[in-house]
Design a protein around this motif. Structure first.
Motif, PDB file in Angstrom:
ATOM      1  N   LYS A  60      15.652   3.220  -7.245  1.00 63.72           N
ATOM      2  CA  LYS A  60      15.343   2.977  -5.838  1.00 63.72           C
ATOM      3  C   LYS A  60      14.888   1.527  -5.725  1.00 63.72           C
ATOM      4  N   SER A  62      12.644  -0.099  -4.091  1.00 67.69           N
ATOM      5  CA  SER A  62      11.227  -0.472  -4.059  1.00 67.69           C
ATOM      6  C   SER A  62      10.551  -0.409  -5.426  1.00 67.69           C
ATOM      7  N   VAL A  63      11.207   0.228  -6.412  1.00 65.51           N
ATOM      8  CA  VAL A  63      10.606   0.307  -7.745  1.00 65.51           C
ATOM      9  C   VAL A  63      11.371  -0.535  -8.765  1.00 65.51           C
ATOM     10  N   LYS A  86       1.258   0.302  -7.192  1.00 69.50           N
ATOM     11  CA  LYS A  86       0.730   0.014  -5.864  1.00 69.50           C
ATOM     12  C   LYS A  86       0.218   1.316  -5.244  1.00 69.50           C
ATOM     13  N   GLU A  88       1.037   2.640  -2.590  1.00 72.32           N
ATOM     14  CA  GLU A  88       2.162   3.389  -2.021  1.00 72.32           C
ATOM     15  C   GLU A  88       2.983   4.126  -3.070  1.00 72.32           C
ATOM     16  N   ASP A  89       2.684   3.926  -4.346  1.00 73.74           N
ATOM     17  CA  ASP A  89       3.313   4.705  -5.402  1.00 73.74           C
ATOM     18  C   ASP A  89       2.621   6.054  -5.612  1.00 73.74           C
TER      19      ASP A  89
END
Length: 116
Positions: A60, A62-63, A86, A88-89
């Motif tokens: 993905k 974002s990672v 982060k 958000e993880d």
């Protein structure tokens, strides 16, 4: 019945690392693809990373660059190395072992919390 067991989750501060493991109960691991998913509270489960039976990987967006998926077929285990975590993880992380010709197995999940 094949079982998958995730481990390695925990509480870490932003910027720290964790390595998740996904162990299969039977020695069929090498012919399956392995995905990692995560589900944050109130959100749908989302795909994070994949390693195919022949070690092709995808992530993905974002990672990408922070997470690395790998596998050790001799140990029937896949890994997700997570760096620069982060807030958000934060989510429950699941592994999914599957192949196109049949067979689809999920683990029970492991909680990852990133908070200061």
């Amino acid at each position: 019945q094949v079982q998958l067991v995730e481990s390695g989750g925990g509480l870490v501060q932003p910027g720290e690392s964790l390595r998740l493991s996904c162990a299969a109960s039977e020695n069929i691991f090498s012919i399956y693809h392995l995905d990692w998913y995560r589900q944050a509270p109130g959100k749908e489960r989302e795909f994070i990373a994949r390693i195919t039976y022949d070690n092709a990987t995808s992530y993905k967006g974002s990672v990408k660059g922070r997470f690395t998926i790998s596998r050790n077929n001799d140990r029937n285990t896949a890994y997700l190395q997570m760096n620069s975590l982060k807030p958000e993880d934060t989510a429950v992380y699941y592994c999914n072992m599957w192949r196109g010709s049949g067979g689809n197995y999920w683990g029970q999940g492991t909680q990852v919390t990133v908070s200061s």
